[in-house]
Scaffold this motif. Structure first.
Motif, PDB file in Angstrom:
ATOM      1  N   UNK A 155      16.400   3.581   4.460  1.00 14.02           N
ATOM      2  CA  UNK A 155      16.157   4.631   3.454  1.00 14.02           C
ATOM      3  C   UNK A 155      14.666   4.938   3.367  1.00 14.02           C
ATOM      4  N   UNK A 156      13.858   3.904   3.407  1.00 11.78           N
ATOM      5  CA  UNK A 156      12.406   4.085   3.319  1.00 11.78           C
ATOM      6  C   UNK A 156      11.876   4.892   4.500  1.00 11.78           C
ATOM      7  N   UNK A 157      12.339   4.570   5.711  1.00 10.93           N
ATOM      8  CA  UNK A 157      11.793   5.211   6.899  1.00 10.93           C
ATOM      9  C   UNK A 157      12.354   6.605   7.136  1.00 10.93           C
ATOM     10  N   UNK A 192      11.625   6.099  -3.646  1.00  4.41           N
ATOM     11  CA  UNK A 192      10.541   5.229  -4.116  1.00  4.41           C
ATOM     12  C   UNK A 192      11.068   3.831  -4.406  1.00  4.41           C
ATOM     13  N   UNK A 193      12.272   3.744  -4.964  1.00  6.35           N
ATOM     14  CA  UNK A 193      12.884   2.434  -5.202  1.00  6.35           C
ATOM     15  C   UNK A 193      13.080   1.688  -3.888  1.00  6.35           C
ATOM     16  N   UNK A 194      13.473   2.412  -2.820  1.00  6.24           N
ATOM     17  CA  UNK A 194      13.648   1.776  -1.512  1.00  6.24           C
ATOM     18  C   UNK A 194      12.320   1.234  -0.989  1.00  6.24           C
ATOM     19  N   UNK A 204       0.832  -1.211   0.000  1.00  4.55           N
ATOM     20  CA  UNK A 204       0.000   0.000   0.000  1.00  4.55           C
ATOM     21  C   UNK A 204       0.862   1.254   0.000  1.00  4.55           C
ATOM     22  N   UNK A 205       1.923   1.237   0.791  1.00  6.12           N
ATOM     23  CA  UNK A 205       2.824   2.391   0.824  1.00  6.12           C
ATOM     24  C   UNK A 205       3.495   2.599  -0.526  1.00  6.12           C
ATOM     25  N   UNK A 206       3.885   1.518  -1.197  1.00  5.21           N
ATOM     26  CA  UNK A 206       4.492   1.647  -2.523  1.00  5.21           C
ATOM     27  C   UNK A 206       3.503   2.249  -3.516  1.00  5.21           C
ATOM     28  N   UNK A 207       2.243   1.835  -3.425  1.00  4.91           N
ATOM     29  CA  UNK A 207       1.217   2.396  -4.309  1.00  4.91           C
ATOM     30  C   UNK A 207       1.009   3.877  -4.015  1.00  4.91           C
ATOM     31  N   UNK A 208       0.938   4.241  -2.728  1.00  4.63           N
ATOM     32  CA  UNK A 208       0.719   5.642  -2.370  1.00  4.63           C
ATOM     33  C   UNK A 208       1.855   6.534  -2.868  1.00  4.63           C
TER      34      UNK A 208
END
Length: 477
Positions: A117-119, A131-133, A36-40
């Motif tokens: 990296x994501x957080x 976004x890649x992360x 869901x986070x990747x989609x957002x």
């Protein structure tokens, strides 16, 4: 077998079932929420619509806590393999241990490498790299699920092995046959859809809750609230029917490879063609009869074999010592099916309200959506109970019994550790769920992404959580 050994075995099974039952919820939550986070974030980068980023910042805090609780709950089970199930580990380790190591070398390092990296990196790296992360973390959770289900599915439908005559160990002979065992594709799809659907109903319930709060306050809900509720209902409308179809395919596979499990699920004692479907009853293992049965004529054959003349197996076709406990899985299976039907109804109901233009102004529907918040996870747990208790009395189906897999542990030690586990889990995970509840009680606002200059949640998450399989009565998590 001595009575004390029987009780110790029961406690060992219950302890692993308890720990994996708590654990499985968090990886499933992580799988669905990471996607869901990747989609957002992808939609935000494509459209520039700030509401998508607001939701990303809102849900990434939830993801951090869920991921952390998955770490804590997963570590325990790694030790239980050695303490409680050492015989299983010694005999099946050449296969299950290698598959778990594949999970570490692929999913573990992928998640560990990009989670930080994501957080914490949105303000420190470029948008594309961030976004890649996010995508790498999401893919990592899916890869992890794939390896764990390959291992657990092999325990359900073992193939591609030989047995060492001297030690009784399972020796790999064909890794492709081991990984792509007969039940693996069906269980992978079923579990993946369950994770997505569970998160969809959590997100939808959160949105519905805040829509109701805004209505009571006489205000309009924020754009992020309306957006996440709409997205969740789209997901429910399309994924819930797919899950029913995936479950049906999984059932046909189970009928072929584990017919006694199907017989126990259905409460059928005599094999017969043109069999009825038992809507309700109480299977009695002693009298070999299902009491208080309510039957729907011909439906059993139609559902299980897709033919009115199809033959349905009965438990009397199998020796008593090879039958799973029918009462447990009879009811767990029906709870799962009932919740699946409710999720399908809610999804179709949302489409009708959307068509009428009243999706955001129907308080009755919003109350139903709030009540459905735990439906996905309850159905997932019931499916896990059905699958794993239905495998009994085997750890490796048809080859290694659960009673022969347990470590020689004293009953007093099992009772002590079981008590400690229950107390500690209630305190630790009760506190974690309380924190999640407080975070979800605050509605996402427009400008959510501007509330922190660093664009990072004030939460430290560990790199990843190990996910393991249950050698006694638990599902791959």
């Amino acid at each position: 077998m001595q009575p004390s050994h029987d009780i110790a075995l029961l406690l060992a099974r219950f302890q692993f079932a308890f720990t994996v039952g708590v654990h499985i919820v968090f990886p499933a939550f992580s799988i669905g929420l990471a996607a869901y986070l990747a989609v957002l974030e992808g939609l935000w980068l494509k459209t520039g619509r700030a509401a998508y980023l607001d939701l990303y910042r809102y849900w990434i805090k939830i993801f951090s806590i869920v991921f952390g609780m998955g770490v804590v709950s997963g570590l325990v089970m790694s030790y239980e393999f050695g303490t409680n199930w050492s015989v299983f580990s010694r005999k099946a380790g050449p296969i299950t241990g290698v598959l778990l190591s594949y999970e570490v070398m692929t999913a573990f390092f992928l998640e560990a490498g990009f989670l930080g990296v994501m957080l914490f990196g949105m303000n420190k790296v470029g948008r594309g790299l961030h976004y890649a992360a996010t995508c790498c973390v999401s893919v990592g959770t899916l890869i992890s699920m794939t390896w764990i289900l390959a291992s657990n599915s092999w325990m359900q439908t073992p193939q591609g092995y030989t047995i060492d005559a001297a030690t009784g160990r399972f020796i790999p002979a064909d890794w492709l046959a081991i990984i792509f065992n007969p039940s693996f594709p069906f269980r992978l799809v079923h579990m993946g859809l369950a994770a997505f659907l569970s998160v969809a109903f959590i997100v939808g319930a959160t949105g519905a809750w805040h829509l109701l709060k805004a209505r009571r306050a006489g205000t309009q809900a924020s754009e992020p609230v309306r957006l996440m509720f709409s997205m969740a209902m789209w997901m429910a409308a399309f994924v819930a029917p797919l899950q029913v179809l995936a479950g049906d395919a999984h059932g046909l596979n189970t009928l072929k490879y584990q017919p006694v499990k199907i017989a126990a699920m259905e409460g059928d004692w005599e094999s017969e063609a043109r069999a009825p479907e038992l809507l309700f009853g109480i299977p009695n293992m002693k009298t070999e009869h299902t009491d208080y049965a309510i039957r729907l004529p011909l439906a059993g054959s139609l559902i299980l074999t897709h033919s009115l003349n199809g033959k349905v197996p009965g438990m009397k076709d199998f020796p008593r010592d090879q039958r799973p406990p029918s009462p447990v899985i009879f009811f767990s299976f029906r709870i799962m099916i009932a919740l699946a039907m409710l999720m399908v109804i809610v999804g179709f109901w949302s489409l009708w309200l959307r068509h009428r233009g009243t999706l955001f102004s129907s308080p009755g529907f919003h109350r139903v959506a709030v009540c459905m918040a735990p439906a996905g996870f309850i159905a997932l747990l019931c499916g896990w109970v059905t699958t794993e208790v239905g495998r009994q009395p085997w750890t490796v189906y048809g080859l290694l019994r659960t009673s022969d897999s347990v470590s020689p542990i004293a009953l007093s030690n099992m009772a002590l550790t079981m008590t400690v586990f229950v107390v500690v889990y209630v305190i630790v995970f009760g506190s974690g769920i309380g924190i999640l509840g407080r975070l979800l009680a605050r509605a996402p606002q427009e400008g959510e992404h501007e509330t922190s200059p660093s664009h990072a949640p004030d939460i430290l998450a560990t790199s990843t959580h190990p996910k393991v399989i249950n050698p006694s009565s638990g599902e791959g998590a």
